[in-house]
Write a protein that holds these residues in place. Structure first.
Motif, mmCIF file in Angstrom:
data_model
loop_
_atom_site.group_PDB
_atom_site.id
_atom_site.type_symbol
_atom_site.label_atom_id
_atom_site.label_comp_id
_atom_site.label_asym_id
_atom_site.label_seq_id
_atom_site.Cartn_x
_atom_site.Cartn_y
_atom_site.Cartn_z
ATOM 1 N N GLN A 1 -24.339 49.126 25.312
ATOM 2 C CA GLN A 1 -23.007 49.152 25.910
ATOM 3 C C GLN A 1 -22.045 48.260 25.138
ATOM 4 O O GLN A 1 -20.889 48.615 24.937
ATOM 5 C CB GLN A 1 -23.070 48.723 27.371
ATOM 6 C CG GLN A 1 -23.741 49.733 28.268
ATOM 7 C CD GLN A 1 -23.928 49.225 29.688
ATOM 8 O OE1 GLN A 1 -23.813 48.041 29.959
ATOM 9 N NE2 GLN A 1 -24.234 50.130 30.594
ATOM 10 N N GLU B 1 -20.939 50.044 22.017
ATOM 11 C CA GLU B 1 -19.964 51.088 22.311
ATOM 12 C C GLU B 1 -18.571 50.503 22.487
ATOM 13 O O GLU B 1 -17.590 51.063 22.032
ATOM 14 C CB GLU B 1 -20.378 51.871 23.554
ATOM 15 C CG GLU B 1 -21.560 52.784 23.345
ATOM 16 C CD GLU B 1 -21.982 53.497 24.615
ATOM 17 O OE1 GLU B 1 -21.258 53.413 25.634
ATOM 18 O OE2 GLU B 1 -23.033 54.144 24.583
ATOM 19 N N SER C 1 -29.614 65.282 34.693
ATOM 20 C CA SER C 1 -29.003 64.032 34.237
ATOM 21 C C SER C 1 -28.854 63.992 32.722
ATOM 22 O O SER C 1 -27.987 63.293 32.201
ATOM 23 C CB SER C 1 -29.812 62.831 34.718
ATOM 24 O OG SER C 1 -31.048 62.766 34.042
ATOM 25 N N LEU C 2 -29.682 64.736 31.994
ATOM 26 C CA LEU C 2 -29.571 64.769 30.539
ATOM 27 C C LEU C 2 -28.230 65.345 30.089
ATOM 28 O O LEU C 2 -27.758 65.047 28.996
ATOM 29 C CB LEU C 2 -30.717 65.570 29.926
ATOM 30 C CG LEU C 2 -32.079 64.894 29.957
ATOM 31 C CD1 LEU C 2 -33.154 65.848 29.439
ATOM 32 C CD2 LEU C 2 -32.076 63.621 29.132
ATOM 33 N N ARG C 3 -27.606 66.150 30.930
ATOM 34 C CA ARG C 3 -26.289 66.701 30.607
ATOM 35 C C ARG C 3 -25.201 65.644 30.699
ATOM 36 O O ARG C 3 -24.169 65.749 30.060
ATOM 37 C CB ARG C 3 -25.949 67.850 31.550
ATOM 38 C CG ARG C 3 -26.876 69.022 31.422
ATOM 39 C CD ARG C 3 -26.498 70.108 32.396
ATOM 40 N NE ARG C 3 -27.557 71.124 32.423
ATOM 41 C CZ ARG C 3 -27.799 71.899 33.433
ATOM 42 N NH1 ARG C 3 -27.064 71.827 34.515
ATOM 43 N NH2 ARG C 3 -28.767 72.778 33.372
ATOM 44 N N LEU D 1 -25.880 61.920 30.787
ATOM 45 C CA LEU D 1 -26.204 60.696 30.056
ATOM 46 C C LEU D 1 -26.522 61.016 28.600
ATOM 47 O O LEU D 1 -26.947 62.120 28.282
ATOM 48 C CB LEU D 1 -27.422 60.016 30.689
ATOM 49 C CG LEU D 1 -27.305 59.619 32.149
ATOM 50 C CD1 LEU D 1 -28.639 59.109 32.657
ATOM 51 C CD2 LEU D 1 -26.234 58.567 32.332
ATOM 52 N N ASN D 2 -26.321 60.023 27.735
ATOM 53 C CA ASN D 2 -26.740 60.241 26.348
ATOM 54 C C ASN D 2 -28.259 60.137 26.263
ATOM 55 O O ASN D 2 -28.918 59.594 27.142
ATOM 56 C CB ASN D 2 -26.035 59.290 25.384
ATOM 57 C CG ASN D 2 -26.328 57.835 25.662
ATOM 58 O OD1 ASN D 2 -27.386 57.489 26.179
ATOM 59 N ND2 ASN D 2 -25.391 56.979 25.312
ATOM 60 N N PHE D 3 -28.815 60.661 25.179
ATOM 61 C CA PHE D 3 -30.270 60.764 25.078
ATOM 62 C C PHE D 3 -30.957 59.410 24.984
ATOM 63 O O PHE D 3 -32.050 59.228 25.505
ATOM 64 C CB PHE D 3 -30.660 61.640 23.886
ATOM 65 C CG PHE D 3 -30.337 63.092 24.099
ATOM 66 C CD1 PHE D 3 -30.854 63.769 25.177
ATOM 67 C CD2 PHE D 3 -29.511 63.761 23.225
ATOM 68 C CE1 PHE D 3 -30.560 65.102 25.395
ATOM 69 C CE2 PHE D 3 -29.212 65.105 23.425
ATOM 70 C CZ PHE D 3 -29.731 65.777 24.508
ATOM 71 N N SER D 4 -30.318 58.448 24.323
ATOM 72 C CA SER D 4 -30.972 57.139 24.193
ATOM 73 C C SER D 4 -31.089 56.453 25.551
ATOM 74 O O SER D 4 -32.121 55.864 25.870
ATOM 75 C CB SER D 4 -30.212 56.250 23.205
ATOM 76 O OG SER D 4 -28.889 56.056 23.626
ATOM 77 N N LEU D 5 -30.058 56.544 26.382
ATOM 78 C CA LEU D 5 -30.116 55.961 27.720
ATOM 79 C C LEU D 5 -31.143 56.692 28.580
ATOM 80 O O LEU D 5 -31.913 56.068 29.309
ATOM 81 C CB LEU D 5 -28.738 55.989 28.381
ATOM 82 C CG LEU D 5 -28.660 55.438 29.793
ATOM 83 C CD1 LEU D 5 -29.099 53.982 29.836
ATOM 84 C CD2 LEU D 5 -27.249 55.590 30.337
ATOM 85 N N SER D 6 -31.176 58.000 28.470
ATOM 86 C CA SER D 6 -32.155 58.777 29.236
ATOM 87 C C SER D 6 -33.578 58.389 28.859
ATOM 88 O O SER D 6 -34.433 58.232 29.730
ATOM 89 C CB SER D 6 -31.957 60.273 28.977
ATOM 90 O OG SER D 6 -30.685 60.690 29.379
#
Length: 93
Positions: free
Chosen positions: A84, A87, A29-31, A33-38
């Protein structure tokens, strides 16, 4: 305590499903989603486990524990929503 073959199978199954499969899904999932959301979603993991523990295993709980869990989950939700909105504003500008 492992007292039977069934107990051993349960321990191995828990290890495989709870750790190996979970971490494979997290790294994949890290691929996407962005890192902050992860990071925020990973912070929610203990609170969600606590909720599942209360619902499915009948954990005895106190009101302060419930309030703390709700504060964590609402804070994570609010932070995700705020990100969100930023963004959308950045894309419009």
């Amino acid at each position: 305590l492992i007292t039977s073959p069934y107990s051993l199978i349960c321990v191995i199954g828990n290890g495989l499903l709870g750790q190996v499969v979970a971490w494979v899904l997290i790294t994949k999932s890290l691929r996407v989603l962005n890192f902050s959301l992860s990071g925020l979603l990973m912070l929610a993991q203990p609170a969600i486990c606590y909720v599942f523990d209360c619902i499915f295993l009948g954990r005895n709980t106190k009101i302060l524990q419930v309030i703390g869990c709700l504060i964590v989950l609402v804070s994570i939700y609010y932070t995700i929503r705020l990100g969100q909105k930023k963004e959308v504003v950045a894309k419009e500008g």
